[in-house]
Design a protein around this motif. Structure first.
Motif, PDB file in Angstrom:
ATOM      1  N   PRO A  37      32.021  29.352  70.178  1.00 21.21           N
ATOM      2  CA  PRO A  37      32.166  27.898  70.055  1.00 21.21           C
ATOM      3  C   PRO A  37      33.306  27.306  70.870  1.00 21.21           C
ATOM      4  CG  PRO A  37      31.817  28.893  67.900  1.00 21.21           C
ATOM      5  CD  PRO A  37      32.051  30.021  68.863  1.00 21.21           C
ATOM      6  N   GLY A  38      34.265  28.133  71.264  1.00 24.50           N
ATOM      7  CA  GLY A  38      35.387  27.638  72.050  1.00 24.50           C
ATOM      8  C   GLY A  38      35.069  27.427  73.516  1.00 24.50           C
ATOM      9  N   ILE A  39      33.922  27.912  73.967  1.00 22.80           N
ATOM     10  CA  ILE A  39      33.499  27.712  75.351  1.00 22.80           C
ATOM     11  C   ILE A  39      32.872  26.316  75.480  1.00 22.80           C
ATOM     12  CG2 ILE A  39      31.973  28.533  77.191  1.00 22.80           C
ATOM     13  CD1 ILE A  39      34.298  30.389  76.631  1.00 22.80           C
ATOM     14  N   ALA A  40      33.240  25.590  76.509  1.00 25.95           N
ATOM     15  CA  ALA A  40      32.854  24.180  76.628  1.00 25.95           C
ATOM     16  C   ALA A  40      31.349  23.958  76.641  1.00 25.95           C
ATOM     17  CB  ALA A  40      33.486  23.568  77.881  1.00 25.95           C
ATOM     18  N   ASP A  41      30.575  24.920  77.173  1.00 25.35           N
ATOM     19  CA  ASP A  41      29.121  24.708  77.242  1.00 25.35           C
ATOM     20  C   ASP A  41      28.382  25.233  76.013  1.00 25.35           C
ATOM     21  OD1 ASP A  41      29.321  27.423  77.660  1.00 25.35           O
ATOM     22  OD2 ASP A  41      28.208  27.449  79.555  1.00 25.35           O
ATOM     23  N   HIS A  42      29.114  25.654  74.976  1.00 27.45           N
ATOM     24  CA  HIS A  42      28.467  26.042  73.720  1.00 27.45           C
ATOM     25  C   HIS A  42      27.783  24.808  73.133  1.00 27.45           C
ATOM     26  CE1 HIS A  42      28.018  27.181  69.484  1.00 27.45           C
ATOM     27  NE2 HIS A  42      28.185  28.448  69.855  1.00 27.45           N
ATOM     28  N   PRO A  43      26.527  24.931  72.661  1.00 23.96           N
ATOM     29  CA  PRO A  43      25.777  23.757  72.183  1.00 23.96           C
ATOM     30  C   PRO A  43      26.478  22.972  71.081  1.00 23.96           C
ATOM     31  CG  PRO A  43      24.321  25.644  72.418  1.00 23.96           C
ATOM     32  CD  PRO A  43      25.711  26.151  72.620  1.00 23.96           C
TER      33      PRO A  43
ATOM     34  N   ALA B 194      32.316  22.220  66.514  1.00 30.14           N
ATOM     35  CA  ALA B 194      33.332  23.216  66.154  1.00 30.14           C
ATOM     36  C   ALA B 194      34.731  22.626  66.274  1.00 30.14           C
ATOM     37  CB  ALA B 194      33.195  24.449  67.041  1.00 30.14           C
ATOM     38  N   ARG B 195      34.957  21.809  67.281  1.00 30.98           N
ATOM     39  CA  ARG B 195      36.259  21.171  67.444  1.00 30.98           C
ATOM     40  C   ARG B 195      36.571  20.263  66.264  1.00 30.98           C
ATOM     41  NH1 ARG B 195      37.066  18.562  73.352  1.00 30.98           N
ATOM     42  NH2 ARG B 195      38.860  17.728  72.197  1.00 30.98           N
ATOM     43  N   GLU B 196      35.540  19.622  65.747  1.00 31.79           N
ATOM     44  CA  GLU B 196      35.714  18.721  64.611  1.00 31.79           C
ATOM     45  C   GLU B 196      35.940  19.486  63.309  1.00 31.79           C
ATOM     46  OE1 GLU B 196      33.100  15.504  61.972  1.00 31.79           O
ATOM     47  OE2 GLU B 196      32.346  16.191  63.923  1.00 31.79           O
ATOM     48  N   TYR B 197      35.199  20.584  63.119  1.00 36.06           N
ATOM     49  CA  TYR B 197      35.191  21.286  61.830  1.00 36.06           C
ATOM     50  C   TYR B 197      36.297  22.313  61.669  1.00 36.06           C
ATOM     51  CZ  TYR B 197      30.424  19.462  61.022  1.00 36.06           C
ATOM     52  OH  TYR B 197      29.328  18.659  60.830  1.00 36.06           O
ATOM     53  N   LEU B 198      36.597  23.067  62.731  1.00 36.47           N
ATOM     54  CA  LEU B 198      37.456  24.246  62.608  1.00 36.47           C
ATOM     55  C   LEU B 198      38.913  23.924  62.909  1.00 36.47           C
ATOM     56  CD1 LEU B 198      35.156  26.926  64.290  1.00 36.47           C
ATOM     57  CD2 LEU B 198      35.324  26.315  61.878  1.00 36.47           C
ATOM     58  N   ASN B 199      39.807  24.648  62.252  1.00 36.57           N
ATOM     59  CA  ASN B 199      41.243  24.447  62.416  1.00 36.57           C
ATOM     60  C   ASN B 199      41.867  25.611  63.171  1.00 36.57           C
ATOM     61  OD1 ASN B 199      41.177  22.096  60.683  1.00 36.57           O
ATOM     62  ND2 ASN B 199      41.043  23.488  58.942  1.00 36.57           N
ATOM     63  N   ASP B 200      42.773  25.297  64.089  1.00 38.65           N
ATOM     64  CA  ASP B 200      43.595  26.303  64.763  1.00 38.65           C
ATOM     65  C   ASP B 200      42.792  27.240  65.655  1.00 38.65           C
ATOM     66  OD1 ASP B 200      46.046  27.531  65.359  1.00 38.65           O
ATOM     67  OD2 ASP B 200      45.722  29.098  63.866  1.00 38.65           O
ATOM     68  N   GLY B 201      41.616  26.825  66.080  1.00 41.33           N
ATOM     69  CA  GLY B 201      40.829  27.679  66.959  1.00 41.33           C
ATOM     70  C   GLY B 201      39.342  27.550  66.707  1.00 41.33           C
ATOM     71  N   TYR B 202      38.589  28.543  67.184  1.00 40.10           N
ATOM     72  CA  TYR B 202      37.125  28.486  67.112  1.00 40.10           C
ATOM     73  C   TYR B 202      36.526  29.729  66.469  1.00 40.10           C
ATOM     74  CZ  TYR B 202      37.773  24.634  70.366  1.00 40.10           C
ATOM     75  OH  TYR B 202      38.156  23.443  70.947  1.00 40.10           O
ATOM     76  N   GLY B 203      37.285  30.397  65.638  1.00 42.31           N
ATOM     77  CA  GLY B 203      36.793  31.607  65.011  1.00 42.31           C
ATOM     78  C   GLY B 203      37.127  32.838  65.828  1.00 42.31           C
ATOM     79  N   ALA B 204      36.834  34.001  65.285  1.00 39.93           N
ATOM     80  CA  ALA B 204      37.196  35.263  65.932  1.00 39.93           C
ATOM     81  C   ALA B 204      35.991  36.161  66.178  1.00 39.93           C
ATOM     82  CB  ALA B 204      38.246  35.993  65.095  1.00 39.93           C
ATOM     83  N   ILE B 205      34.793  35.575  66.133  1.00 36.51           N
ATOM     84  CA  ILE B 205      33.571  36.318  66.452  1.00 36.51           C
ATOM     85  C   ILE B 205      32.980  35.742  67.732  1.00 36.51           C
ATOM     86  CG2 ILE B 205      31.233  36.921  65.696  1.00 36.51           C
ATOM     87  CD1 ILE B 205      33.383  38.242  64.056  1.00 36.51           C
ATOM     88  N   LEU B 206      32.608  36.603  68.639  1.00 37.85           N
ATOM     89  CA  LEU B 206      31.894  36.172  69.833  1.00 37.85           C
ATOM     90  C   LEU B 206      30.854  37.224  70.192  1.00 37.85           C
ATOM     91  CD1 LEU B 206      32.857  37.814  72.693  1.00 37.85           C
ATOM     92  CD2 LEU B 206      34.986  36.643  72.102  1.00 37.85           C
ATOM     93  N   SER B 207      29.860  36.790  70.934  1.00 38.35           N
ATOM     94  CA  SER B 207      28.844  37.712  71.446  1.00 38.35           C
ATOM     95  C   SER B 207      28.630  37.419  72.913  1.00 38.35           C
ATOM     96  CB  SER B 207      27.525  37.552  70.675  1.00 38.35           C
ATOM     97  OG  SER B 207      27.675  37.915  69.316  1.00 38.35           O
ATOM     98  N   PHE B 208      28.100  38.404  73.621  1.00 33.95           N
ATOM     99  CA  PHE B 208      27.785  38.153  75.030  1.00 33.95           C
ATOM    100  C   PHE B 208      26.657  39.063  75.482  1.00 33.95           C
ATOM    101  CE2 PHE B 208      31.040  41.450  75.199  1.00 33.95           C
ATOM    102  CZ  PHE B 208      30.655  42.286  76.237  1.00 33.95           C
ATOM    103  N   ASP B 209      25.937  38.592  76.498  1.00 35.25           N
ATOM    104  CA  ASP B 209      24.870  39.361  77.129  1.00 35.25           C
ATOM    105  C   ASP B 209      25.385  39.917  78.445  1.00 35.25           C
ATOM    106  OD1 ASP B 209      23.066  38.690  75.127  1.00 35.25           O
ATOM    107  OD2 ASP B 209      22.325  36.928  76.197  1.00 35.25           O
TER     108      ASP B 209
END
Length: 413
Positions: free
Chosen positions: A308-314, A319-334
């Protein structure tokens, strides 16, 4: 005294909320299965709900009660119940509250084991409709006259879709149905589900709350936002004087007592200790996750990053509105087409290949052939899960060390 900060409250929560005996700062671990009543009328009153007391540790114990008080304070709720695992909390609560003929709307991005449970309750006559919880119109379209509630995670695991919590909470409030939120991925202080009119908050205590990968546990917290008098499934015997406790009373009796997924006192003590550093660990993990996601997003061997911290995340702005101090600590990638996820993971030296999240250590695993192996290819496609997807639970290591490990492994792709 002025209002205390989050970490100050957590460090002192046990002694302030529970007043441990002998001046201790932690509640003692109580291993007793049974509890004596000097007056036999006392045990009768306890069984009949006329007084609060520990009777048998399958239903309650001092150690677990202390943790429940701390969790309830953490979420600002009306009460909490703990269970042996996160899945035990979900299954016990929903078996206690739902019956054949009821309908429930569920996130189509739900974590594999949780989705498996919802597939199971279909066999018991509960109707389930999966919907895109990032689109409130899909949730609204799924509503039926027999709908009892909506169940969603805040941020999906592993593709990190962010549910439209505010819109769903408002919709559930208007319809008078339960809004059930799994807050495992984003516990306070990252997000307060009560702010979005959540009725029940579910959490795997095993993950961020405990944080150290050494104990299992789960919880359900009633936020006090739902009017249980409007919920037709509460049995007369559980309609206690305090209306806010109707739901938890039925969950405790029909879920915890009858199904028996009790949290051990030793586990409650370990979880309570882990909670003390919750904010510190989450802040560090979120910092690392954003740095790692940015690195991966710019790497030629990575096809796509889901964070969610990546600008092109849908749902980046949600996420910027809901989450505090960041965007979580889980990410996935292909990885890029033709790359072998297994070979890539085998090159990792620091990152651990394991199925878990919310740990102090950074963990990784191939998604499709493991935690989503039981789901069909069609279902995985709807969830956005590719055959080359890797899920990363980012820990608290030094950021530079993590990036070096990923850089070295990517060089072999």
């Amino acid at each position: 005294m002025t209002k205390l900060g989050f970490t100050t409250r957590q460090v002192h929560a046990d002694r302030m909320l529970n007043a441990p005996e002998h001046g201790g700062v932690h509640t003692s671990t109580s291993n007793s299965v049974l509890f004596e009543f000097n007056d036999a009328q006392g045990i009768i009153d306890a069984f009949q709900g006329k007084r609060a007391a520990h009777v048998y540790s399958r239903s309650s114990s001092p150690s677990v009660a202390a943790l429940q008080n701390m969790l309830n304070d953490l979420e600002g709720g009306a009460g909490a119940l703990c269970f042996a695992t996160g899945m035990a909390a979900i299954s016990s609560a929903l078996f206690a509250l739902l019956k054949a003929g009821d309908h429930i709307i569920v996130s189509q991005y739900l974590f594999g084991n949780t989705r498996s449970f919802f597939d199971t309750i279909v066999d018991f006559g509960v109707q389930v409709t999966y919907a895109d919880v990032t689109d409130i119109s899909e949730v609204m379209d799924a509503y039926q006259p027999n709908t009892k509630g909506v169940y969603t995670e805040t941020v999906a695991n592993p593709v990190t879709q962010v549910a439209d919590l505010r819109a769903i909470g408002q919709f559930c409030n208007e319809k008078g149905i339960l809004f059930m939120v799994d807050n495992t991925m984003t516990p306070p202080p990252m997000l307060y589900a009560k702010d979005f009119k959540a009725s029940l908050i579910f959490c795997s205590l095993t993950k961020y709350i405990a944080g150290h990968g050494n104990v299992l546990g789960g919880a359900v917290i009633d936020t006090g936002e739902f009017n249980w008098q409007t919920f037709s499934n509460i049995k007369p015997g559980y309609q206690v004087e305090d209306v806010t406790q109707w739901g938890l009373t039925q969950i405790k009796k029909k879920g915890l007592r009858d199904l028996g997924a009790t949290l051990a006192p030793q586990s409650a003590t370990a979880i309570a200790l882990g909670m003390e550093t919750l904010a510190l660990r989450i802040s560090r993990s979120q910092h690392n996750a954003l740095q790692l996601a940015t690195f991966l997003d710019n790497h030629p061997k990575v096809a796509k990053v889901f964070y969610p911290g990546i600008a092109d995340h849908p749902q980046h702005f949600l996420a910027r509105e809901y989450l505090n101090d960041g965007y979580g600590a889980i990410l996935s990638f292909d990885l890029i087409e033709g790359a072998d996820p297994v070979a890539f993971l085998n090159e990792m030296k620091l990152v651990i290949c394991a199925t878990h999240l919310g740990d102090n250590r950074t963990l990784a695993l191939p998604v499709a052939p493991t935690i989503y192996f039981e789901n069909s290819a069609e279902d995985r496609e709807k969830m956005g899960i590719s055959d080359t997807m890797l899920r990363i639970s980012v820990g608290i290591e030094d950021t530079a060390d993590l990036i070096v490990d990923f850089e070295s492994a990517l060089a072999t792709v």
